[in-house]
Write an enzyme that holds these catalytic residues in place. Sequence first.
Site, PDB file in Angstrom:
ATOM      1  N   LEU A 224     -29.407 -45.294  15.699  1.00  0.00           N
ATOM      2  CA  LEU A 224     -29.014 -44.777  14.381  1.00  0.00           C
ATOM      3  C   LEU A 224     -27.928 -45.654  13.771  1.00  0.00           C
ATOM      4  O   LEU A 224     -26.890 -45.877  14.377  1.00  0.00           O
ATOM      5  CB  LEU A 224     -28.518 -43.328  14.496  1.00  0.00           C
ATOM      6  CG  LEU A 224     -29.485 -42.333  15.158  1.00  0.00           C
ATOM      7  CD1 LEU A 224     -28.971 -40.899  14.978  1.00  0.00           C
ATOM      8  CD2 LEU A 224     -30.897 -42.458  14.609  1.00  0.00           C
TER       9      LEU A 224
ATOM     10  N   ARG B  55     -14.708 -45.055   6.810  1.00  0.00           N
ATOM     11  CA  ARG B  55     -13.340 -45.184   7.332  1.00  0.00           C
ATOM     12  C   ARG B  55     -12.977 -46.607   7.759  1.00  0.00           C
ATOM     13  O   ARG B  55     -11.834 -46.907   8.070  1.00  0.00           O
ATOM     14  CB  ARG B  55     -13.132 -44.210   8.499  1.00  0.00           C
ATOM     15  CG  ARG B  55     -12.909 -42.782   8.026  1.00  0.00           C
ATOM     16  CD  ARG B  55     -12.844 -41.816   9.183  1.00  0.00           C
ATOM     17  NE  ARG B  55     -14.179 -41.524   9.704  1.00  0.00           N
ATOM     18  CZ  ARG B  55     -14.407 -40.847  10.828  1.00  0.00           C
ATOM     19  NH1 ARG B  55     -13.394 -40.437  11.573  1.00  0.00           N
ATOM     20  NH2 ARG B  55     -15.641 -40.610  11.228  1.00  0.00           N
TER      21      ARG B  55
ATOM     22  N   GLN C  93     -33.617 -44.787   5.996  1.00  0.00           N
ATOM     23  CA  GLN C  93     -33.211 -43.417   5.701  1.00  0.00           C
ATOM     24  C   GLN C  93     -32.463 -43.473   4.369  1.00  0.00           C
ATOM     25  O   GLN C  93     -31.354 -43.975   4.306  1.00  0.00           O
ATOM     26  CB  GLN C  93     -32.314 -42.887   6.829  1.00  0.00           C
ATOM     27  CG  GLN C  93     -32.062 -41.402   6.713  1.00  0.00           C
ATOM     28  CD  GLN C  93     -30.977 -40.913   7.648  1.00  0.00           C
ATOM     29  OE1 GLN C  93     -30.140 -41.686   8.128  1.00  0.00           O
ATOM     30  NE2 GLN C  93     -30.973 -39.617   7.901  1.00  0.00           N
TER      31      GLN C  93
ATOM     32  N   ASP D  63     -22.897 -47.510  16.378  1.00  0.00           N
ATOM     33  CA  ASP D  63     -21.430 -47.648  16.407  1.00  0.00           C
ATOM     34  C   ASP D  63     -20.861 -47.283  17.769  1.00  0.00           C
ATOM     35  O   ASP D  63     -19.706 -46.912  17.906  1.00  0.00           O
ATOM     36  CB  ASP D  63     -20.782 -46.830  15.285  1.00  0.00           C
ATOM     37  CG  ASP D  63     -21.113 -45.350  15.358  1.00  0.00           C
ATOM     38  OD1 ASP D  63     -21.704 -44.909  16.361  1.00  0.00           O
ATOM     39  OD2 ASP D  63     -20.774 -44.636  14.395  1.00  0.00           O
TER      40      ASP D  63
ATOM     41  N   GLY E 248     -20.009 -32.077  19.622  1.00  0.00           N
ATOM     42  CA  GLY E 248     -20.810 -30.891  19.898  1.00  0.00           C
ATOM     43  C   GLY E 248     -20.524 -30.419  21.323  1.00  0.00           C
ATOM     44  O   GLY E 248     -20.352 -31.235  22.230  1.00  0.00           O
TER      45      GLY E 248
ATOM     46  N   ASN F 101     -12.584 -94.902   8.842  1.00  0.00           N
ATOM     47  CA  ASN F 101     -14.052 -94.797   8.846  1.00  0.00           C
ATOM     48  C   ASN F 101     -14.613 -94.380   7.507  1.00  0.00           C
ATOM     49  O   ASN F 101     -15.809 -94.341   7.326  1.00  0.00           O
ATOM     50  CB  ASN F 101     -14.508 -93.809   9.927  1.00  0.00           C
ATOM     51  CG  ASN F 101     -13.932 -92.424   9.705  1.00  0.00           C
ATOM     52  OD1 ASN F 101     -12.848 -92.280   9.137  1.00  0.00           O
ATOM     53  ND2 ASN F 101     -14.630 -91.418  10.168  1.00  0.00           N
TER      54      ASN F 101
HETATM   55  C1  UD1 Z   1     -23.000 -36.207  16.498  1.00  0.00           C
HETATM   56  C2  UD1 Z   1     -23.607 -35.002  17.236  1.00  0.00           C
HETATM   57  C3  UD1 Z   1     -22.540 -34.348  18.108  1.00  0.00           C
HETATM   58  C4  UD1 Z   1     -21.964 -35.372  19.066  1.00  0.00           C
HETATM   59  C5  UD1 Z   1     -21.435 -36.577  18.299  1.00  0.00           C
HETATM   60  C6  UD1 Z   1     -20.996 -37.644  19.247  1.00  0.00           C
HETATM   61  C7  UD1 Z   1     -25.313 -34.152  15.722  1.00  0.00           C
HETATM   62  C8  UD1 Z   1     -25.676 -33.098  14.731  1.00  0.00           C
HETATM   63  N1  UD1 Z   1     -24.116 -34.056  16.274  1.00  0.00           N
HETATM   64  O1  UD1 Z   1     -22.020 -35.676  15.622  1.00  0.00           O
HETATM   65  O2  UD1 Z   1     -23.092 -33.268  18.851  1.00  0.00           O
HETATM   66  O3  UD1 Z   1     -20.930 -34.774  19.827  1.00  0.00           O
HETATM   67  O4  UD1 Z   1     -22.469 -37.117  17.452  1.00  0.00           O
HETATM   68  O5  UD1 Z   1     -20.474 -38.716  18.536  1.00  0.00           O
HETATM   69  O6  UD1 Z   1     -26.107 -35.013  16.001  1.00  0.00           O
HETATM   70  N2  UD1 Z   1     -26.417 -41.152  11.254  1.00  0.00           N
HETATM   71  C9  UD1 Z   1     -27.491 -41.635  10.544  1.00  0.00           C
HETATM   72  N3  UD1 Z   1     -28.055 -40.856   9.594  1.00  0.00           N
HETATM   73  C10 UD1 Z   1     -27.593 -39.598   9.307  1.00  0.00           C
HETATM   74  C11 UD1 Z   1     -26.493 -39.114  10.058  1.00  0.00           C
HETATM   75  C12 UD1 Z   1     -25.941 -39.910  11.025  1.00  0.00           C
HETATM   76  O7  UD1 Z   1     -27.932 -42.760  10.753  1.00  0.00           O
HETATM   77  O8  UD1 Z   1     -28.161 -38.951   8.417  1.00  0.00           O
HETATM   78  C13 UD1 Z   1     -25.807 -42.009  12.289  1.00  0.00           C
HETATM   79  C14 UD1 Z   1     -24.383 -42.385  11.945  1.00  0.00           C
HETATM   80  O9  UD1 Z   1     -24.340 -43.647  11.312  1.00  0.00           O
HETATM   81  C15 UD1 Z   1     -23.702 -42.423  13.287  1.00  0.00           C
HETATM   82  C16 UD1 Z   1     -24.495 -41.450  14.134  1.00  0.00           C
HETATM   83  O10 UD1 Z   1     -25.724 -41.249  13.468  1.00  0.00           O
HETATM   84  O11 UD1 Z   1     -23.801 -43.681  13.898  1.00  0.00           O
HETATM   85  C17 UD1 Z   1     -23.767 -40.156  14.379  1.00  0.00           C
HETATM   86  O12 UD1 Z   1     -23.592 -39.493  13.164  1.00  0.00           O
HETATM   87  P1  UD1 Z   1     -22.321 -38.610  12.854  1.00  0.00           P
HETATM   88  O13 UD1 Z   1     -22.506 -38.015  11.530  1.00  0.00           O
HETATM   89  O14 UD1 Z   1     -21.102 -39.381  13.130  1.00  0.00           O
HETATM   90  O15 UD1 Z   1     -22.484 -37.459  13.943  1.00  0.00           O
HETATM   91  P2  UD1 Z   1     -21.312 -36.552  14.452  1.00  0.00           P
HETATM   92  O16 UD1 Z   1     -20.937 -35.618  13.394  1.00  0.00           O
HETATM   93  O17 UD1 Z   1     -20.261 -37.378  15.063  1.00  0.00           O
END
Ligand code: UD1
Length: 453
Positions: free
Chosen positions: A8, A15, A72, A102, A141, A385
């Site tokens: 993903l 940030r 997406q 990341d 989570g 040179n």
């Molecule tokens: C997510 C998990 C959480 C976990 C945490 C760990 C879910 C709902 N929750 O939360 O349980 O503890 O990761 O870090 O999955 N991304 C996309 N498209 C989207 C949303 C996110 O590509 O529509 C990617 C983001 O770029 C990121 C990753 O997915 O790299 C995680 O997304 P983020 O929104 O940070 O999830 P958390 O809220 O941290």
Amino acid sequence: MKTSAVILAAGYGTRMKSELPKVMHPLVGRPMIDWAVRAVEPVTQTPPVIVVGHGQALVRACLGERGVYAEQHELLGTGHAVLQALPYIADDVDAVIITYADMPLLTTATLSQLLDLYAAANPTTAIAMLTITRDDPQGFGRIARRADGTVAAIVEEADCTADQLLIRELNTGVYCFDAAWLRANLSAVPKSAKGEYYLTDLVAMAASQGRTIVTANAPLDDVYGVNNRVHLAEAEAVLRRRIVERHMLAGVTVIDPSSTYIEDAVEIGADTTIWPGCILRGATKIGKHCTIGPYSQIADSMVADHCRIIYSVIEQARMDEHAEIGPFGRLRRGAHLGERVHMGNFGEVKDAYLGPGAKMGHFSYIGNAEVGANVNIGAGTITCNYDGVHKSKTVIGDNAFIGSDTMLVAPVTIGREARIGAGAVVTRDVPPGATAFGVPARVKDKPSADDAA
Ligand code: UD1
Ligand code: CA
């Protein structure tokens, strides 16, 4: 077991406060996403599906055919992100790993353990996932378990009850799914109160269908998520330490690992010592028994055994055995120091070969040149040179002696065994064995017939 991965990478990375997409920020010389791809490559049989959105042009250009890309357009959550990837996963794939771009510290070893766990579990297993146990659970989570210890759900922080908030077993976001089960169930994930589709909802769905969910505790470092530049520096430090430790365990002495920057592809022979403040980059190969540093930068260069490099900058260059440079030397593109060449302080060499045993002790510039064996290049010698338009070549024969402060106005050839007096400006070729001096330089002795042969 045919395995694929989904990475993903569609998030904004706000940030980071950067014009560069978050996952393109470099870590020890490689974009963050490159590390994420490298982690999955050895345990999968197809290129990973990269879910891209913001900054996707750069991501595609960087990874090329190492990935396939699912767009997406709207960030509607991790469940929605994986849904975009599903059409790119072949029908014969058995297991799907899901990771984040990341999370650059995730290792192949940890992913292997997750896959082993998944493969060893019973056939009813739908999900294997990496968890961590951490005193500060903020943002993660929570893993909710039933009385018998089996996993019931992942509860996102915003949805936690007061009791669930106390749980310290946390979801890392790294999973291995049964591919068929994922395909059958992902589109049934409901929209959350926040308007997102949570991938984590799949856990409760699997549990309610009587499917098994297994967990493995991951090392904390591995699942470190980078959201800002403080995190970026933390992740960089871990990656650098891992690389330096690999070299130390292979026989390289690193005096101060924390001030030593070595990129992943660099090779270093045993019994070489790296002093503090060194930066070793790119496709650099260093031999055995070398002394590197302090404070030297070497990029894309070949350094043979027993070389010494002190306070110097070396780029796209080559040093043969027992060559030495510094303090304060610079080798630029195409510089090649032969065996036992001694290059002392404040010298610069570019596009030039210095033959075995040549000496260039002080303040010289040698560019576009071929210097023979055992030539002595006096202090302050310069190959002129460049005439403002063209670069021209200087050739110096074996055993020639170039006096201090000589200007060699190229194109020019100094014959072997020739001697140039201090302060000469050499504008015409000097025959072998001759002595020349003055401005412009004139030949003093006609060479003997022997010398010319
Ligand atoms: C997510 C998990 C959480 C976990 C945490 C760990 C879910 C709902 N929750 O939360 O349980 O503890 O990761 O870090 O999955 N991304 C996309 N498209 C989207 C949303 C996110 O590509 O529509 C990617 C983001 O770029 C990121 C990753 O997915 O790299 C995680 O997304 P983020 O929104 O940070 O999830 P958390 O809220 O941290
Ligand atoms: Ca996150």
